[in-house]
Design a protein around this motif. Structure first.
Motif, PDB file in Angstrom:
ATOM      1  N   ASN A 182      -0.915  -8.079  -3.818  1.00 55.58           N
ATOM      2  CA  ASN A 182      -1.404  -7.008  -4.670  1.00 55.58           C
ATOM      3  C   ASN A 182      -0.646  -5.720  -4.367  1.00 55.58           C
ATOM      4  O   ASN A 182      -0.030  -5.593  -3.318  1.00 55.58           O
ATOM      5  CB  ASN A 182      -2.908  -6.802  -4.462  1.00 55.58           C
TER       6      ASN A 182
ATOM      7  N   ILE B   4       0.879  -1.165   0.000  1.00 55.65           N
ATOM      8  CA  ILE B   4       0.000   0.000   0.000  1.00 55.65           C
ATOM      9  C   ILE B   4       0.918   1.216   0.000  1.00 55.65           C
ATOM     10  O   ILE B   4       1.570   1.503   0.997  1.00 55.65           O
ATOM     11  CB  ILE B   4      -0.902   0.037   1.265  1.00 55.65           C
TER      12      ILE B   4
ATOM     13  N   LYS C  35     -12.324  -6.588  -0.686  1.00 57.08           N
ATOM     14  CA  LYS C  35     -11.689  -7.501  -1.652  1.00 57.08           C
ATOM     15  C   LYS C  35     -10.625  -8.354  -0.953  1.00 57.08           C
ATOM     16  O   LYS C  35     -10.465  -9.529  -1.238  1.00 57.08           O
ATOM     17  CB  LYS C  35     -11.035  -6.725  -2.799  1.00 57.08           C
TER      18      LYS C  35
ATOM     19  N   ILE D 288      -6.308   3.781   0.888  1.00 56.40           N
ATOM     20  CA  ILE D 288      -7.040   2.520   0.840  1.00 56.40           C
ATOM     21  C   ILE D 288      -8.519   2.801   1.095  1.00 56.40           C
ATOM     22  O   ILE D 288      -8.858   3.729   1.821  1.00 56.40           O
ATOM     23  CB  ILE D 288      -6.460   1.511   1.848  1.00 56.40           C
ATOM     24  N   THR D 289      -9.378   2.017   0.457  1.00 59.27           N
ATOM     25  CA  THR D 289     -10.818   2.221   0.605  1.00 59.27           C
ATOM     26  C   THR D 289     -11.471   1.002   1.251  1.00 59.27           C
ATOM     27  O   THR D 289     -10.881  -0.078   1.295  1.00 59.27           O
ATOM     28  CB  THR D 289     -11.481   2.450  -0.768  1.00 59.27           C
TER      29      THR D 289
ATOM     30  N   ILE E 294      -1.419  -1.682  -4.189  1.00 64.06           N
ATOM     31  CA  ILE E 294      -2.519  -0.728  -4.113  1.00 64.06           C
ATOM     32  C   ILE E 294      -1.937   0.664  -3.862  1.00 64.06           C
ATOM     33  O   ILE E 294      -1.107   0.838  -2.973  1.00 64.06           O
ATOM     34  CB  ILE E 294      -3.502  -1.118  -2.990  1.00 64.06           C
TER      35      ILE E 294
ATOM     36  N   GLU F 204     -11.628  -1.851  -1.211  1.00 64.48           N
ATOM     37  CA  GLU F 204     -10.397  -2.633  -1.329  1.00 64.48           C
ATOM     38  C   GLU F 204     -10.224  -3.562  -0.138  1.00 64.48           C
ATOM     39  O   GLU F 204      -9.769  -4.692  -0.295  1.00 64.48           O
ATOM     40  CB  GLU F 204      -9.197  -1.694  -1.486  1.00 64.48           C
TER      41      GLU F 204
END
Length: 128
Positions: free
Chosen positions: A112, A92, A125, A118-119, A114, A122
């Motif tokens: 991942n 992140i 997910k 961050i949301t 990102i 997300e």
């Protein structure tokens, strides 16, 4: 969605850490947090936990740009620690450098990449 027991945030930005913890609480994402300000501090605390078989974080949110050890230095050392239990790592970061994205893909441990912030979407997910 399965709630995570322990989430680990490795980031030197106190505003990002505060905001991320708030979003995680709103999303009912995890039970508890581990927070470290740089990669070296995280490594020094996580290595003995792994070695002793104590409860590990289920997930690590890792920033790349930090003092002392950056995210890459942490990853390079962390993946050398023998560990039977996998820990999901998400980078992140504020870096939009394509080289960083490509480098992140070279690590099997990284799930991942990102770009901050961050949301809740997300986080959801990540829980799936």
């Amino acid at each position: 969605m399965k709630k995570i027991d322990i989430a680990c945030i490795i980031d030197d930005d106190p505003i990002f850490v505060f905001g991320t913890k708030k979003i995680m609480q709103l999303a009912n994402f995890c039970e508890t947090f581990m927070v470290f300000r740089n990669g070296k501090e995280a490594y020094d605390k996580l290595k003995p936990i792994i070695s002793s078989g104590e409860k590990l974080p289920d997930l690590i949110l890792l920033d790349l740009n930090m003092p002392v050890w950056d995210g890459w230095q942490f990853l390079d050392e962390f993946i050398k620690i023998p560990n039977d239990r996998p820990i999901t790592i998400f980078i992140i970061t504020s870096s939009v450098d394509p080289a960083d994205v490509i480098k992140a893909k070279s690590y099997d441990a990284v799930s991942n990449y990102i770009v901050k912030p961050i949301t809740i979407a997300e986080l959801k997910k990540m829980m799936e």
